[in-house]
Design a protein around this motif. Structure first.
Motif, PDB file in Angstrom:
ATOM      1  N   UNK A  51      39.367  -1.878  14.196  1.00  0.00           N
ATOM      2  CA  UNK A  51      38.292  -2.660  13.595  1.00  0.00           C
ATOM      3  C   UNK A  51      37.842  -3.780  14.526  1.00  0.00           C
ATOM      4  N   UNK A  52      38.796  -4.426  15.174  1.00  0.00           N
ATOM      5  CA  UNK A  52      38.466  -5.539  16.049  1.00  0.00           C
ATOM      6  C   UNK A  52      38.259  -6.834  15.277  1.00  0.00           C
ATOM      7  N   UNK A  53      38.195  -7.963  15.994  1.00  0.00           N
ATOM      8  CA  UNK A  53      38.119  -9.265  15.327  1.00  0.00           C
ATOM      9  C   UNK A  53      36.712  -9.816  15.154  1.00  0.00           C
ATOM     10  N   UNK A  54      35.660  -9.052  15.491  1.00  0.00           N
ATOM     11  CA  UNK A  54      34.325  -9.642  15.555  1.00  0.00           C
ATOM     12  C   UNK A  54      33.334  -9.114  14.519  1.00  0.00           C
ATOM     13  N   UNK A  55      33.816  -8.367  13.532  1.00  0.00           N
ATOM     14  CA  UNK A  55      32.930  -7.971  12.433  1.00  0.00           C
ATOM     15  C   UNK A  55      32.666  -9.177  11.545  1.00  0.00           C
ATOM     16  N   UNK A  56      31.423  -9.268  11.052  1.00  0.00           N
ATOM     17  CA  UNK A  56      31.104 -10.293  10.058  1.00  0.00           C
ATOM     18  C   UNK A  56      30.316  -9.648   8.927  1.00  0.00           C
ATOM     19  N   UNK A  57      30.497 -10.170   7.720  1.00  0.00           N
ATOM     20  CA  UNK A  57      29.714  -9.709   6.582  1.00  0.00           C
ATOM     21  C   UNK A  57      28.275 -10.193   6.708  1.00  0.00           C
ATOM     22  N   UNK A  58      27.415  -9.548   5.944  1.00  0.00           N
ATOM     23  CA  UNK A  58      26.025  -9.998   5.811  1.00  0.00           C
ATOM     24  C   UNK A  58      25.223  -9.890   7.104  1.00  0.00           C
ATOM     25  N   UNK A  59      25.514  -8.888   7.928  1.00  0.00           N
ATOM     26  CA  UNK A  59      24.639  -8.631   9.070  1.00  0.00           C
ATOM     27  C   UNK A  59      23.263  -8.223   8.552  1.00  0.00           C
ATOM     28  N   UNK A  60      22.200  -8.556   9.263  1.00  0.00           N
ATOM     29  CA  UNK A  60      20.853  -8.248   8.763  1.00  0.00           C
ATOM     30  C   UNK A  60      20.613  -6.745   8.630  1.00  0.00           C
ATOM     31  N   UNK A  61      19.771  -6.383   7.693  1.00  0.00           N
ATOM     32  CA  UNK A  61      19.394  -4.982   7.538  1.00  0.00           C
ATOM     33  C   UNK A  61      18.201  -4.674   8.433  1.00  0.00           C
ATOM     34  N   UNK A  62      18.229  -3.505   9.054  1.00  0.00           N
ATOM     35  CA  UNK A  62      17.097  -3.024   9.834  1.00  0.00           C
ATOM     36  C   UNK A  62      16.685  -1.664   9.293  1.00  0.00           C
ATOM     37  N   UNK A  63      15.428  -1.266   9.497  1.00  0.00           N
ATOM     38  CA  UNK A  63      15.020   0.083   9.105  1.00  0.00           C
ATOM     39  C   UNK A  63      15.524   1.102  10.113  1.00  0.00           C
ATOM     40  N   UNK A  64      15.476   2.357   9.757  1.00  0.00           N
ATOM     41  CA  UNK A  64      15.777   3.409  10.731  1.00  0.00           C
ATOM     42  C   UNK A  64      14.830   3.237  11.923  1.00  0.00           C
ATOM     43  N   UNK A  65      15.405   3.285  13.124  1.00  0.00           N
ATOM     44  CA  UNK A  65      14.622   3.056  14.332  1.00  0.00           C
ATOM     45  C   UNK A  65      14.492   1.602  14.716  1.00  0.00           C
ATOM     46  N   UNK A  66      15.102   0.697  13.921  1.00  0.00           N
ATOM     47  CA  UNK A  66      15.031  -0.727  14.206  1.00  0.00           C
ATOM     48  C   UNK A  66      15.929  -1.124  15.360  1.00  0.00           C
ATOM     49  N   UNK A  67      15.939  -2.426  15.653  1.00  0.00           N
ATOM     50  CA  UNK A  67      16.648  -2.950  16.820  1.00  0.00           C
ATOM     51  C   UNK A  67      17.756  -3.892  16.368  1.00  0.00           C
ATOM     52  N   UNK A  68      19.006  -3.590  16.750  1.00  0.00           N
ATOM     53  CA  UNK A  68      20.120  -4.466  16.386  1.00  0.00           C
ATOM     54  C   UNK A  68      20.323  -5.576  17.401  1.00  0.00           C
ATOM     55  N   UNK A  69      19.708  -5.453  18.589  1.00  0.00           N
ATOM     56  CA  UNK A  69      20.046  -6.347  19.699  1.00  0.00           C
ATOM     57  C   UNK A  69      19.624  -7.787  19.443  1.00  0.00           C
ATOM     58  N   UNK A  70      18.486  -7.985  18.795  1.00  0.00           N
ATOM     59  CA  UNK A  70      17.985  -9.344  18.673  1.00  0.00           C
ATOM     60  C   UNK A  70      17.704  -9.904  20.050  1.00  0.00           C
ATOM     61  N   UNK A  71      18.236 -11.079  20.323  1.00  0.00           N
ATOM     62  CA  UNK A  71      18.034 -11.685  21.637  1.00  0.00           C
ATOM     63  C   UNK A  71      19.192 -11.426  22.592  1.00  0.00           C
ATOM     64  N   UNK A  72      20.119 -10.546  22.219  1.00  0.00           N
ATOM     65  CA  UNK A  72      21.261 -10.267  23.096  1.00  0.00           C
ATOM     66  C   UNK A  72      20.791  -9.590  24.379  1.00  0.00           C
ATOM     67  N   UNK A  73      21.392 -10.007  25.492  1.00  0.00           N
ATOM     68  CA  UNK A  73      21.004  -9.473  26.794  1.00  0.00           C
ATOM     69  C   UNK A  73      21.684  -8.138  27.049  1.00  0.00           C
ATOM     70  N   UNK A  74      20.949  -7.221  27.687  1.00  0.00           N
ATOM     71  CA  UNK A  74      21.518  -5.939  28.056  1.00  0.00           C
ATOM     72  C   UNK A  74      20.467  -4.862  28.173  1.00  0.00           C
ATOM     73  N   UNK A  75      20.897  -3.701  28.630  1.00  0.00           N
ATOM     74  CA  UNK A  75      19.989  -2.569  28.786  1.00  0.00           C
ATOM     75  C   UNK A  75      19.731  -1.921  27.434  1.00  0.00           C
ATOM     76  N   UNK A  76      18.479  -1.695  27.058  1.00  0.00           N
ATOM     77  CA  UNK A  76      18.204  -1.042  25.777  1.00  0.00           C
ATOM     78  C   UNK A  76      18.822   0.352  25.712  1.00  0.00           C
ATOM     79  N   UNK A  77      19.298   0.704  24.524  1.00  0.00           N
ATOM     80  CA  UNK A  77      19.922   2.013  24.310  1.00  0.00           C
ATOM     81  C   UNK A  77      19.463   2.571  22.972  1.00  0.00           C
ATOM     82  N   UNK A  78      18.966   3.797  22.970  1.00  0.00           N
ATOM     83  CA  UNK A  78      18.562   4.494  21.748  1.00  0.00           C
ATOM     84  C   UNK A  78      19.764   5.285  21.235  1.00  0.00           C
ATOM     85  N   UNK A  79      20.162   5.024  20.001  1.00  0.00           N
ATOM     86  CA  UNK A  79      21.300   5.693  19.385  1.00  0.00           C
ATOM     87  C   UNK A  79      20.789   6.466  18.177  1.00  0.00           C
ATOM     88  N   UNK A  80      21.185   7.733  18.070  1.00  0.00           N
ATOM     89  CA  UNK A  80      20.735   8.539  16.939  1.00  0.00           C
ATOM     90  C   UNK A  80      21.842   9.496  16.532  1.00  0.00           C
TER      91      UNK A  80
END
Length: 302
Positions: free
Chosen positions: A114-143
């Protein structure tokens, strides 16, 4: 007393009797426990703990150091950092508990830590939405799809996803209360899901505390293999906590929390800048990657 290479010193029969009698006395102290499972767990804990102490001939100085270590782990733990989970992880206790609690069932997707970094109440996104927000990194499409072990879609499955940024930090490790690199979404009526995230990169677990000092003292690395976290839940199904890992990562065989399983290693295929994206998103000349993770949920055990 005699001692052989690699073993604890032998002890007299009288000393062995004293030690064994103490163990029996402690075990007896739990005999009247009204909860059978609690009684079983506590007596097994005592049996194994006493056996460990006797096996290594633990000294009082070592016992004191262990208490100091656990005290330090408690002091550094807060609402954003759980040092005891880190300790459990690096000792393989978390992964072994997961193995015991998630027995293999047909073709169900394997679980991992599970790891120590899960938090409750993460925002909901629609299918095809973006979880990254302002986090830096290379975009990745996951399906992928969410199905049961008979191959039927699991519509509406809740999919929690979270990951570190390209610098190896989760949002909760920053001091500005940002929410990035995490979200939840729901599979559609056919069990399909997709989202934009970041191509996972390796990072160290927090190693500025007592667990990090223990790893350093024992010659172990704090590095985790590159991964993306998932937690998938649906009515009547066993909740799945897992990651996917990146094919070719040189840390796959030495992940510090022992979380890698072969079935969870996936191809993250690099896409050159200008390659059309699945949803038509413009990426301003960036390279990106894509991967597929088809999830199979086991039935809930009554």
């Amino acid at each position: 007393m005699t001692e052989t290479a690699g073993t604890a010193p032998s002890i007299s029969a009288e000393q062995a009797t004293v030690e064994a009698e103490l163990t029996r006395n402690v075990l007896r102290s739990f005999e009247d426990c009204p909860d059978p499972r609690l009684k079983q767990v506590m007596q097994a804990l005592v049996q194994n703990l006493h056996a460990f102490i006797r096996d290594v001939r633990l000294t009082e100085a070592e016992w004191n150091r262990a208490i100091d270590f656990l005290t330090a782990a408690g002091h550094i733990t807060d609402d954003k950092r759980q040092e005891f989970i880190l300790l459990s992880d690096v000792l393989g206790a978390s992964m072994q508990t997961i193995n015991v609690s998630n027995e293999a069932y047909k073709n169900a997707t394997e679980a991992t830590v599970f790891g120590p970094f899960f938090v409750d109440d993460a925002p909901q996104i629609p299918i095809g939405g973006d979880i990254a927000g302002d986090a830096a990194g290379q975009p990745c499409w996951v399906e992928g799809t969410v199905k049961d072990t008979d191959g039927n879609p699991v519509p509406g499955a809740r999919i929690e996803v979270w990951e570190a940024d390209e610098d190896g930090f989760y949002d909760v490790q920053y001091a500005d209360s940002r929410v990035a690199g995490r979200a939840h979404l729901f599979a559609d009526q056919d069990g399909n899901y997709s989202f934009w995230g970041l191509t996972p990169t390796p990072y160290p677990i927090p190693h500025d505390g007592p667990v990090g000092k223990m790893l350093e003292a024992t010659g172990r690395s704090p590095m985790r293999a590159s991964h993306l976290h998932f937690m998938v839940a649906a009515p009547g199904k066993r909740t799945l906590v897992t990651h996917i890992f990146v094919t070719g990562d040189n840390l796959l065989t030495c992940d510090t929390v022992f979380g890698v399983k072969q079935s969870l290693i996936k191809d993250f295929v690099e896409q050159p800048a200008g390659t059309p994206t699945p949803d038509g998103r413009g990426l301003d000349g960036q390279n990106w990657s894509r991967t597929r993770f088809d999830i199979v949920l086991a039935p809930e055990i009554p």
